[in-house]
Write a protein that holds these residues in place. Structure first.
Motif, PDB file in Angstrom:
ATOM      1  N   ALA A  62      -4.001   6.337  -2.096  1.00  0.00           N
ATOM      2  CA  ALA A  62      -3.833   5.333  -2.076  1.00  0.00           C
ATOM      3  C   ALA A  62      -3.852   4.423  -3.408  1.00  0.00           C
ATOM      4  N   LEU A  63      -2.004   3.949  -3.283  1.00  0.00           N
ATOM      5  CA  LEU A  63      -2.316   2.753  -4.909  1.00  0.00           C
ATOM      6  C   LEU A  63      -2.042   1.106  -3.695  1.00  0.00           C
ATOM      7  N   ALA A  64      -2.946  -0.039  -4.112  1.00  0.00           N
ATOM      8  CA  ALA A  64      -2.276  -1.352  -3.641  1.00  0.00           C
ATOM      9  C   ALA A  64      -1.586  -1.284  -4.414  1.00  0.00           C
ATOM     10  N   VAL A  65      -1.253  -2.548  -4.773  1.00  0.00           N
ATOM     11  CA  VAL A  65       0.374  -3.309  -5.392  1.00  0.00           C
ATOM     12  C   VAL A  65      -0.280  -4.944  -5.355  1.00  0.00           C
ATOM     13  N   PHE A  66      -0.854  -5.870  -6.102  1.00  0.00           N
ATOM     14  CA  PHE A  66      -1.457  -7.380  -5.457  1.00  0.00           C
ATOM     15  C   PHE A  66      -0.358  -7.555  -7.076  1.00  0.00           C
TER      16      PHE A  66
ATOM     17  N   PRO B  90       2.662   6.201  10.590  1.00  0.00           N
ATOM     18  CA  PRO B  90       2.514   7.373  10.858  1.00  0.00           C
ATOM     19  C   PRO B  90       1.956   7.108   9.240  1.00  0.00           C
ATOM     20  N   GLN B  91       1.992   6.106   8.270  1.00  0.00           N
ATOM     21  CA  GLN B  91       1.718   6.147   7.082  1.00  0.00           C
ATOM     22  C   GLN B  91       0.122   6.413   7.145  1.00  0.00           C
ATOM     23  N   TRP B  92      -0.940   6.054   8.001  1.00  0.00           N
ATOM     24  CA  TRP B  92      -2.168   5.904   7.924  1.00  0.00           C
ATOM     25  C   TRP B  92      -2.121   7.624   8.058  1.00  0.00           C
ATOM     26  N   ARG B  93      -1.535   8.490   8.748  1.00  0.00           N
ATOM     27  CA  ARG B  93      -2.274   9.802   8.580  1.00  0.00           C
ATOM     28  C   ARG B  93      -2.146  10.197   7.245  1.00  0.00           C
ATOM     29  N   ASP B  94      -1.287   9.776   6.166  1.00  0.00           N
ATOM     30  CA  ASP B  94      -1.102  10.932   4.799  1.00  0.00           C
ATOM     31  C   ASP B  94      -2.892  10.155   4.352  1.00  0.00           C
ATOM     32  N   LEU B  95      -3.818   9.307   5.285  1.00  0.00           N
ATOM     33  CA  LEU B  95      -4.823   8.343   4.337  1.00  0.00           C
ATOM     34  C   LEU B  95      -5.535   9.574   5.085  1.00  0.00           C
ATOM     35  N   GLU B  96      -5.343  10.369   6.406  1.00  0.00           N
ATOM     36  CA  GLU B  96      -6.830  11.131   6.804  1.00  0.00           C
ATOM     37  C   GLU B  96      -7.677  11.789   5.794  1.00  0.00           C
ATOM     38  N   ASN B  97      -8.621  12.510   5.868  1.00  0.00           N
ATOM     39  CA  ASN B  97      -8.972  13.236   4.854  1.00  0.00           C
ATOM     40  C   ASN B  97      -9.518  12.941   3.791  1.00  0.00           C
ATOM     41  N   GLY B  98      -9.650  11.348   3.470  1.00  0.00           N
ATOM     42  CA  GLY B  98      -9.605  10.775   2.003  1.00  0.00           C
ATOM     43  C   GLY B  98      -8.345  10.979   1.465  1.00  0.00           C
ATOM     44  N   GLY B  99      -7.278  10.704   1.700  1.00  0.00           N
ATOM     45  CA  GLY B  99      -6.294  10.627   0.898  1.00  0.00           C
ATOM     46  C   GLY B  99      -5.377   9.373   0.070  1.00  0.00           C
TER      47      GLY B  99
ATOM     48  N   VAL C 263       0.797  -1.272   0.335  1.00  0.00           N
ATOM     49  CA  VAL C 263      -0.182  -0.276  -0.028  1.00  0.00           C
ATOM     50  C   VAL C 263       0.548   1.246  -0.267  1.00  0.00           C
ATOM     51  N   VAL C 264       0.534   2.036  -0.629  1.00  0.00           N
ATOM     52  CA  VAL C 264       1.641   3.021  -1.572  1.00  0.00           C
ATOM     53  C   VAL C 264       0.940   4.470  -1.195  1.00  0.00           C
ATOM     54  N   SER C 265       1.307   5.761  -0.413  1.00  0.00           N
ATOM     55  CA  SER C 265       0.822   6.774  -0.804  1.00  0.00           C
ATOM     56  C   SER C 265       1.625   6.982  -0.164  1.00  0.00           C
ATOM     57  N   ARG C 266       1.404   9.343  -1.045  1.00  0.00           N
ATOM     58  CA  ARG C 266       1.749  10.178  -0.439  1.00  0.00           C
ATOM     59  C   ARG C 266       1.456  10.892   0.627  1.00  0.00           C
ATOM     60  N   GLY C 267       2.320  11.506   1.166  1.00  0.00           N
ATOM     61  CA  GLY C 267       1.845  12.762   2.561  1.00  0.00           C
ATOM     62  C   GLY C 267       3.089  13.878   2.675  1.00  0.00           C
ATOM     63  N   ALA C 268       2.963  14.746   3.753  1.00  0.00           N
ATOM     64  CA  ALA C 268       4.718  14.868   4.072  1.00  0.00           C
ATOM     65  C   ALA C 268       5.269  14.775   3.956  1.00  0.00           C
TER      66      ALA C 268
ATOM     67  N   ALA D  96       0.376  -9.130 -12.100  1.00  0.00           N
ATOM     68  CA  ALA D  96       0.218  -7.743 -11.088  1.00  0.00           C
ATOM     69  C   ALA D  96      -1.377  -6.995 -11.728  1.00  0.00           C
ATOM     70  N   VAL D  97      -1.324  -6.441 -10.440  1.00  0.00           N
ATOM     71  CA  VAL D  97      -2.554  -5.990 -10.452  1.00  0.00           C
ATOM     72  C   VAL D  97      -2.931  -4.448  -9.162  1.00  0.00           C
ATOM     73  N   HIS D  98      -3.279  -3.647  -9.685  1.00  0.00           N
ATOM     74  CA  HIS D  98      -2.697  -2.017  -9.029  1.00  0.00           C
ATOM     75  C   HIS D  98      -4.641  -1.480  -8.963  1.00  0.00           C
ATOM     76  N   ALA D  99      -4.491  -1.055  -7.704  1.00  0.00           N
ATOM     77  CA  ALA D  99      -5.975  -1.025  -7.179  1.00  0.00           C
ATOM     78  C   ALA D  99      -5.550   0.636  -6.367  1.00  0.00           C
ATOM     79  N   HIS D 100      -6.328   1.950  -7.185  1.00  0.00           N
ATOM     80  CA  HIS D 100      -6.550   3.480  -6.985  1.00  0.00           C
ATOM     81  C   HIS D 100      -7.925   3.299  -6.003  1.00  0.00           C
ATOM     82  N   GLY D 101      -7.521   4.235  -5.059  1.00  0.00           N
ATOM     83  CA  GLY D 101      -8.656   4.806  -4.415  1.00  0.00           C
ATOM     84  C   GLY D 101      -7.672   5.659  -3.278  1.00  0.00           C
ATOM     85  N   ARG D 102      -9.170   6.401  -2.628  1.00  0.00           N
ATOM     86  CA  ARG D 102      -9.562   7.169  -1.654  1.00  0.00           C
ATOM     87  C   ARG D 102     -10.085   6.837  -0.662  1.00  0.00           C
ATOM     88  N   ALA D 103      -8.877   6.724   0.560  1.00  0.00           N
ATOM     89  CA  ALA D 103      -9.082   5.355   2.253  1.00  0.00           C
ATOM     90  C   ALA D 103      -9.920   6.332   2.778  1.00  0.00           C
ATOM     91  N   GLU D 104     -10.572   5.224   3.382  1.00  0.00           N
ATOM     92  CA  GLU D 104     -11.739   5.757   4.071  1.00  0.00           C
ATOM     93  C   GLU D 104     -11.029   5.654   5.653  1.00  0.00           C
TER      94      GLU D 104
END
Length: 210
Positions: free
Chosen positions: A74-78, A63-72, A27-32, A107-115
């Motif tokens: 994320a990319l999930a790579v399988f 700390p990665q979960w904080r990147d997903l606050e407020n609908g951040g 699970v990949v995300s971008r934050g501060a 490979a499968v890439h799933a994109h979305g905004r986390a809750e």
């Protein structure tokens, strides 16, 4: 994900089956602090949303979960099976020598905004579902209820759950579809005769195997 046309996988049930078979995702995300990645077991609910919804949880200390606050986002790579492909397996190499090594993979890439969520009962339900899935088939499957409730309550306080409604789903089945039928058969034979189980698994997924 860059996906040449011969390798694109569009069939939703096939993509869902690969997600379920993979189990562990990156699970990949971008934050501060920039890009972050965690390796997490995810649960797919295929009937939730147009493309399905993924569920998982982070350690609260991560700390990665904080990147997903407020609908951040994320990319999930399988990742499915993968294998090195030798040019020596191509009959065409003997004809003209124009061949180089490559790597085949699924490979499968799933994109979305986390809750995010941290309600204890919702987290408990998620842990129960994950445990049931991965304990299935064992002679004595472990269940969350096997552990003392006060211990489980402490564990629940140490995690943060998330739902990831899938907004885009990309699949790549790179199985030598861009080669001639003879070369495809050569790759299948080479992989199928390998001592590595992953190579043989990938061989079984090739169109030339069916």
């Amino acid at each position: 994900m860059y996906t040449p046309a011969p390798f694109r996988q569009h069939d939703l049930p096939t993509l869902h089956r690969q997600i379920a078979a993979s189990g562990l995702a990156t699970v990949v995300s971008r934050g501060a602090s920039g890009l972050q990645a965690s390796h997490l077991p995810l649960l797919l609910e295929p009937a939730e949303g147009e493309l399905g919804t993924l569920y998982g949880h982070f350690a609260r200390a991560n700390p990665q979960w904080r990147d997903l606050e407020n609908g951040g986002e994320a990319l999930a790579v399988f990742s499915g099976p993968d294998a090195y492909v030798s040019p020596g397996w191509y009959p065409s190499k003997a004809e003209h020598g124009k061949a180089v090594p490559t790597w085949n993979y699924i490979a499968v890439h799933a994109h979305g905004r986390a809750e995010l969520f941290d309600e204890p009962e919702r987290l408990l339900h998620l842990l129960g579902r994950l445990s049931e899935r991965h304990e299935a088939g064992r002679a004595q499957p472990w269940a969350v209820s096997d552990a003392p409730r006060d211990y489980i309550d402490a564990m629940l306080r140490a995690i943060v759950g998330f739902a990831l409604p899938i907004q885009r789903l990309d699949g790549q089945w790179k199985l030598s579809q861009n080669r001639s039928p003879a070369d495809q058969r050569g790759v299948h034979q080479g992989l199928n005769s390998s001592a590595a189980s992953g190579d043989r698994e990938l061989a079984a997924r090739m169109p030339s195997a069916h």
